[in-house]
Design an enzyme around this catalytic site. Structure first.
Site, PDB file in Angstrom:
ATOM      1  N   CYS A 241       4.872   4.653  -4.114  1.00  0.00           N
ATOM      2  CA  CYS A 241       4.714   3.940  -5.395  1.00  0.00           C
ATOM      3  C   CYS A 241       3.514   4.477  -6.160  1.00  0.00           C
ATOM      4  O   CYS A 241       3.577   4.671  -7.373  1.00  0.00           O
ATOM      5  CB  CYS A 241       4.586   2.435  -5.157  1.00  0.00           C
ATOM      6  SG  CYS A 241       6.142   1.698  -4.594  1.00  0.00           S
TER       7      CYS A 241
ATOM      8  N   GLN B 197       0.827  -1.211   0.000  1.00  0.00           N
ATOM      9  CA  GLN B 197       0.000   0.000   0.000  1.00  0.00           C
ATOM     10  C   GLN B 197       0.860   1.259   0.000  1.00  0.00           C
ATOM     11  O   GLN B 197       0.492   2.275   0.582  1.00  0.00           O
ATOM     12  CB  GLN B 197      -0.929  -0.008   1.224  1.00  0.00           C
ATOM     13  CG  GLN B 197      -2.054  -1.007   1.142  1.00  0.00           C
ATOM     14  CD  GLN B 197      -3.026  -0.690   0.000  1.00  0.00           C
ATOM     15  OE1 GLN B 197      -3.055   0.418  -0.531  1.00  0.00           O
ATOM     16  NE2 GLN B 197      -3.821  -1.675  -0.392  1.00  0.00           N
ATOM     17  N   SER B 198       2.004   1.209  -0.659  1.00  0.00           N
ATOM     18  CA  SER B 198       2.931   2.344  -0.654  1.00  0.00           C
ATOM     19  C   SER B 198       2.336   3.597  -1.300  1.00  0.00           C
ATOM     20  O   SER B 198       1.879   3.562  -2.443  1.00  0.00           O
ATOM     21  CB  SER B 198       4.198   1.926  -1.410  1.00  0.00           C
ATOM     22  OG  SER B 198       4.954   3.073  -1.772  1.00  0.00           O
ATOM     23  N   ASN B 199       2.375   4.709  -0.556  1.00  0.00           N
ATOM     24  CA  ASN B 199       1.967   6.001  -1.126  1.00  0.00           C
ATOM     25  C   ASN B 199       2.985   6.470  -2.149  1.00  0.00           C
ATOM     26  O   ASN B 199       2.647   7.080  -3.155  1.00  0.00           O
ATOM     27  CB  ASN B 199       1.859   7.052  -0.022  1.00  0.00           C
ATOM     28  CG  ASN B 199       0.818   6.703   1.011  1.00  0.00           C
ATOM     29  OD1 ASN B 199      -0.301   6.365   0.662  1.00  0.00           O
ATOM     30  ND2 ASN B 199       1.196   6.749   2.281  1.00  0.00           N
TER      31      ASN B 199
END
Ligand SMILES: *Cc1c(COP(=O)(O)O)cnc(C)c1O
Length: 325
Positions: A73, A69-71
């Site tokens: 990325c 859930q990387s912001n």
């Protein structure tokens, strides 16, 4: 340094009446959650420099990595789509995590080439995986550019020196002076940019980081090494390092894992201010801030500026937990 203009700037600063009435200092929020819609948050300020370098080198493919859930990325995928670049993401999936929503859904919609890796495999082989993808792009005749996790290298960090200058501009315009600036520390680049801005402009503020993973010792080393890397892009020999101020103790159950009381604090602020924090970074830092306010840590402060670094989409992967908190 080359810089692209991608973010909606300057971001607003708002005084939070609810908190300012409740605690001794006035508490303001810098709305870096409003830097864009899909690319929103702090990473877009870093990408203004990282992607400018990629373009100046003639690269056509951005490669980066992060959590499922990387912001970071998601912001990178959005910027790539906007600029007509390819984007390859290596995402770390936690055991049992299978939530194809929130940031992951957006990565997919933005056309990123997503490679999902299991947690242990990712942790053990992240650098080799990045190199393999780099080589794969080269072999196909592409021009790859690697952005490190969180874009927290020297280049990306320049974006938060600019954010610091934006804060000084606001002070000049309004006469409101912040003695304390607080941010969540995840990979350290945002903190380092603010810290360097403060040292380079001799602004004498207390720049306070609240770590959301690892510990204070880890980040003091990390921040020192990001300072070295950032200074290598500036015409500056060195800065004072003794003002690095990290408040440890709010990692809770671990990176991206929430405690009921953290989620309650996020919802409490939402109800009283209309501001929505994220569960992984700003929510933990905010939980830390209110506890430190209650302990009297900031009784000497007059005006505190809390950095809302974004991350709102992350909430959607935790809807069940939030509703039952
Ligand atoms: C990445 C991130 C942070 C942490 O910033 P670093 O520069 O990695 O320390 C804080 N808030 C949000 C919402 C983020 O996505």
């Amino acid at each position: 340094m080359n810089k692209l203009h991608l973010a909606q700037l300057p971001t607003p600063i708002e005084k939070i009446g609810y908190l300012s009435n409740k605690y001794k200092p006035n508490i303001f929020v810098k709305r870096d959650d409003l830097t864009d819609s899909v690319a929103s948050g702090n990473k877009i300020r870093k990408l203004e420099y990282s992607v400018a370098e990629a373009l100046s080198l003639g690269c056509d493919t951005l490669i980066t990595n992060g959590g499922f859930q990387s912001n970071h990325c998601r912001s990178t995928a959005a910027v790539a789509a906007k600029l007509g670049l390819k984007c390859i993401l290596i995402l770390r999936k936690e055991p049992g995590e299978n939530i194809e929503t929130a940031n992951f859904l957006l990565d997919h919609m933005l056309g990123a080439d997503i490679r999902v890796k299991e947690h242990d495999d990712f942790q053990a082989h992240k650098d080799e995986m990045m190199q393999e993808v780099y080589q794969e792009v080269l072999d196909k005749g592409g021009k790859p550019y690697i952005i490190p996790m969180g874009a927290s290298n020297g280049i990306g960090t320049l974006g938060y020196i600019d954010a610091f200058d934006e804060i000084l501009e606001y002070e000049k315009k309004t006469g409101i002076v912040f003695d304390t600036i607080i941010d969540a520390v995840g990979s350290g680049g945002t903190y380092t940019g603010l810290y360097l801005g403060n040292e380079l402009r001799q602004a004498h503020k207390d720049i306070v980081g609240i770590n959301v993973c690892d510990d204070a010792d880890f980040f003091i080393k990390e921040i020192n090494s990001i300072i070295d890397d950032t200074l290598s892009h500036l015409d500056v020999k060195d800065v004072e390092r003794s003002h690095i101020h990290i408040i440890d103790g709010y990692v809770g159950r671990g990176y991206s894992l929430s405690r009921k009381e953290e989620l309650e604090a996020i919802s409490d602020l939402s109800r009283h201010s209309g501001i929505i924090l994220d569960p992984v970074y700003t929510g933990k830092a905010y939980y830390g801030l209110i506890h430190e306010l209650e302990k009297g840590t900031f009784d000497h402060a007059k005006n505190i500026l809390f950095m809302h670094t974004g991350g709102i989409y992350g909430l959607f992967s935790k809807s069940k937990e939030i509703i039952s908190a």
